[in-house]
Enzyme design. Structure first.
Site, PDB file in Angstrom:
ATOM      1  N   ASN A 131       0.855  -1.183   0.000  1.00 52.12           N
ATOM      2  CA  ASN A 131       0.000   0.000   0.000  1.00 52.12           C
ATOM      3  C   ASN A 131       0.896   1.240   0.000  1.00 52.12           C
ATOM      4  O   ASN A 131       1.528   1.549   1.010  1.00 52.12           O
ATOM      5  CB  ASN A 131      -0.897  -0.012   1.237  1.00 52.12           C
ATOM      6  CG  ASN A 131      -1.810   1.211   1.300  1.00 52.12           C
ATOM      7  OD1 ASN A 131      -1.770   2.079   0.434  1.00 52.12           O
ATOM      8  ND2 ASN A 131      -2.633   1.285   2.335  1.00 52.12           N
ATOM      9  N   GLU A 164      -3.764   0.172  -5.830  1.00 56.52           N
ATOM     10  CA  GLU A 164      -4.069   1.453  -6.450  1.00 56.52           C
ATOM     11  C   GLU A 164      -5.344   2.093  -5.927  1.00 56.52           C
ATOM     12  O   GLU A 164      -5.608   3.261  -6.204  1.00 56.52           O
ATOM     13  CB  GLU A 164      -4.184   1.268  -7.971  1.00 56.52           C
ATOM     14  CG  GLU A 164      -2.912   0.711  -8.606  1.00 56.52           C
ATOM     15  CD  GLU A 164      -3.089   0.375 -10.074  1.00 56.52           C
ATOM     16  OE1 GLU A 164      -4.256   0.426 -10.541  1.00 56.52           O
ATOM     17  OE2 GLU A 164      -2.093   0.075 -10.742  1.00 56.52           O
ATOM     18  N   GLY A 188       1.880  -2.349   4.780  1.00 55.86           N
ATOM     19  CA  GLY A 188       0.968  -1.241   5.030  1.00 55.86           C
ATOM     20  C   GLY A 188       0.574  -1.222   6.487  1.00 55.86           C
ATOM     21  O   GLY A 188       1.287  -1.742   7.345  1.00 55.86           O
ATOM     22  N   ASP A 190      -2.938  -1.319   9.466  1.00 60.54           N
ATOM     23  CA  ASP A 190      -4.008  -2.234   9.844  1.00 60.54           C
ATOM     24  C   ASP A 190      -5.087  -2.329   8.759  1.00 60.54           C
ATOM     25  O   ASP A 190      -5.716  -3.375   8.597  1.00 60.54           O
ATOM     26  CB  ASP A 190      -4.641  -1.777  11.164  1.00 60.54           C
ATOM     27  CG  ASP A 190      -3.673  -1.909  12.333  1.00 60.54           C
ATOM     28  OD1 ASP A 190      -2.800  -2.790  12.268  1.00 60.54           O
ATOM     29  OD2 ASP A 190      -3.798  -1.131  13.299  1.00 60.54           O
ATOM     30  N   GLY A 232       2.092   1.567   8.506  1.00 57.58           N
ATOM     31  CA  GLY A 232       0.893   2.374   8.678  1.00 57.58           C
ATOM     32  C   GLY A 232       1.052   3.403   9.772  1.00 57.58           C
ATOM     33  O   GLY A 232       2.168   3.727  10.199  1.00 57.58           O
ATOM     34  N   THR A 234      -0.597   3.241  12.976  1.00 59.44           N
ATOM     35  CA  THR A 234      -0.501   2.640  14.316  1.00 59.44           C
ATOM     36  C   THR A 234       0.031   1.207  14.282  1.00 59.44           C
ATOM     37  O   THR A 234       0.758   0.804  15.168  1.00 59.44           O
ATOM     38  CB  THR A 234      -1.874   2.630  15.010  1.00 59.44           C
ATOM     39  OG1 THR A 234      -2.814   1.932  14.179  1.00 59.44           O
ATOM     40  CG2 THR A 234      -2.371   4.043  15.252  1.00 59.44           C
ATOM     41  N   GLU A 497     -12.292   0.877  10.670  1.00 61.77           N
ATOM     42  CA  GLU A 497     -13.289   1.179   9.650  1.00 61.77           C
ATOM     43  C   GLU A 497     -14.633   1.460  10.321  1.00 61.77           C
ATOM     44  O   GLU A 497     -14.941   0.917  11.378  1.00 61.77           O
ATOM     45  CB  GLU A 497     -13.432   0.003   8.672  1.00 61.77           C
ATOM     46  CG  GLU A 497     -12.162  -0.309   7.897  1.00 61.77           C
ATOM     47  CD  GLU A 497     -11.760   0.799   6.936  1.00 61.77           C
ATOM     48  OE1 GLU A 497     -12.671   1.485   6.435  1.00 61.77           O
ATOM     49  OE2 GLU A 497     -10.551   0.967   6.693  1.00 61.77           O
TER      50      GLU A 497
END
Length: 530
Positions: A131, A164, A188, A190, A232, A234, A497
């Site tokens: 990512n 992407e 990446g 989480d 990432g 965290t 999320e």
């Protein structure tokens, strides 16, 4: 395979070097002890933690001094292995052994390679998702600089996909032929891991003909392991399973083929799968933070601090009903101060007892889910959290539930009832220190294998459904719950999320996935002196 023992040179020192296939270890020492046994300065490396061995190019400047200078052509081989550093970090170390005999040098290289070839747990071909947008947008650079050279050294081939768009990794896993891969690596945060997780679980259930939308479906595990290279914001999953957010450490765990089973929770609403969760499922405070921060992505990582402060000052509470089924099979408890560690006894024993419980239920020897005694908690809540792991990170080394276990088939359900803003601040501060964060009258914590939540707003819309669910539960809520005016609904924070459904049903699936990890080691030791 017979043991191999020779007198070799290491750093200009004559050393006894021993390779013991039966004990699967390589040892060397300079000062002999009694009867030629290893002395106090002995070094030892398990074969399982040797990355690779290669013949070393001889540079006269780096040859050992003394009688070696008189030799026409010294020979050498280098062993690349794992070295433990501080705070659970692993580093690549290398030790070069010198000898005067070319055949002896080749024998050592060949023997070590044969032993490494017998380690069937090691991956040979990996699918890598990178990512480039997560965290500080350093995923591609971290992989190319810190991870790719280690994979090449270990002779691991890779197929790389740079994502992407959102769900690119998940969609790819549904479409690709996965037979040629030994595992999947996500570079990446989480969110990237969650994409890979959903893709792998979904693909596996589709192939097995399992209906993911049915809350009581028995999910099928995938044979593929998932590796996490943290890049990432965290990296909670990586930190909770390895003990550090260090890319080199994670790469070495992948190379040596470590395996760590991990629970996964399925989140349903009205017989529809919403998401899977492996770390935090949070309503109220943590749900409001993630919802507000999504509107402020332009602020970068500081948006979480800003939204956290804003949510804390608003001090909003929500009313509803939490119903849960206690995890009777577990051998631990949320407050026993026994964190999940490598080779965890709690996870192993809890899974055995859960399997026994399921067998008895299958053959009708014990009560089934329909008549198991559920517990119910009603009231006004600031926070409702369910954690499948400690949810630790550098800011909160203990995490939201320090004694939560990765593979015990349960989730720690944490309920923070309505309290003053000052008391809630005291609770939040406990996440950053060693004090018991559950030692408050307004905090309740339970180890559960299932739970349901319905907000009061939805309960009032459908009282018939609420009455029907009460008949299913054994213990009802307090006869005199605290009274308050109807509050608006919060949202659920599911592993970073947003889930907008206030009424959910959650079930823990014991050890559904495998990670390329070992768990946090109790006392990391420096095994190699390079």
């Amino acid at each position: 395979m017979e043991p191999l023992s020779s007198l070799l040179w290491v750093k200009a020192q004559s050393c006894s070097v021993s390779l013991e296939p039966a004990r699967a270890r390589l040892r060397w020492w300079r000062s002999p002890g009694p009867a030629g046994a290893p002395g106090a300065d002995a070094c030892c490396v398990p074969i399982s933690e040797i990355i690779a061995v290669e013949e070393a190019g001889v540079n006269k400047k780096h040859c050992p001094s003394g009688k070696w200078q008189k030799m026409e052509k010294p020979h050498a081989f280098t062993v690349h292995c794992v070295k433990r550093a501080r705070r659970h970090r692993w580093k690549r170390a290398q030790v070069t052994f010198w000898c005067m005999d070319e055949q002896l040098c080749n024998l050592w290289v060949q023997t070590i390679r044969e032993l490494l070839g017998k380690l069937t747990c090691r991956p040979k071909h990996l699918l890598v998702f990178i990512n480039p947008f997560g965290g500080k947008r350093q995923g591609k650079r971290i992989y190319e600089k810190k991870v790719a050279p280690l994979f090449a050294l270990a002779s691991i081939t890779t197929e790389i996909i740079v994502t992407e768009r959102p769900n690119h990794a998940k969609e790819s896993l549904y479409e690709m032929n996965m037979d040629k891969y030994d595992g999947i690596v996500c570079v990446g945060g989480d969110g990237t891991f969650s994409e890979v997780l959903h893709g792998l679980i979904g693909r596996t259930q589709r192939n097995a003909g399992v209906d993911q939308n049915h809350p009581r479906s028995t999910l099928v595990s995938s044979p593929l392991r998932i590796g996490i290279i943290p890049s990432g914001s965290t990296d909670c999953v990586c930190y909770s399973t390895v003990g550090t957010n260090d890319a080199e450490t994670s790469a070495l765990h992948i190379i040596v083929g470590d395996s760590l089973p991990m629970d996964v929770s399925s989140v349903h609403h009205n017989n529809t799968l919403l998401r899977y969760s492996v770390s935090l499922l949070g309503y109220g405070f943590y749900g409001d933070i993630i919802k507000d921060s999504e509107k402020k992505r332009w602020m970068g990582l500081i948006r979480y601090d800003f939204s956290g402060l804003k949510t804390f000052l608003s001090h909003q509470c929500y009313e509803g009903t939490v119903s849960f089924l206690p995890a009777q099979h577990t051998v631990g408890s949320p407050r026993d101060q026994k964190p999940c560690r490598a080779g965890c006894f709690v996870c192993r024993q809890s899974r055995q007892q859960l399997e026994e419980e399921q067998k008895k239920s299958l053959y009708g020897l014990e009560n089934t889910e329909e008549v198991e005694e559920w517990k119910v908690v009603c009231g006004k809540f600031l926070v409702i959290n369910a954690t499948n792991m400690s949810c630790a990170c550098p800011r909160s080394p203990g995490g939201l539930s320090p004694a939560a276990h990765l593979g015990d088939g349960s989730s720690d359900l944490i309920i923070i009832r309505k309290c003053s803003r000052f008391n809630f601040l005291r609770f939040l501060i406990r996440h950053t220190n060693q004090y018991d964060q559950f030692d408050f009258t307004f905090v309740e914590v339970y180890r559960v294998k299932k739970f349901q939540f319905t907000s009061k707003h939805l309960e009032e819309e459908d009282r018939d459904l609420r009455k029907g669910s009460k008949k299913r539960f054994g213990q009802l809520c307090s006869e005199n719950p605290a009274c308050c005016c109807p509050a608006s609904n919060s949202t659920w924070n599911c592993d970073g999320e947003v889930l907008n459904s206030s009424a959910i049903e959650v079930r823990v699936h014991c050890q559904l996935v495998q990670l390329f990890a070992r768990g946090i080691e109790e006392n990391p030791k420096q095994a190699v002196q390079s």
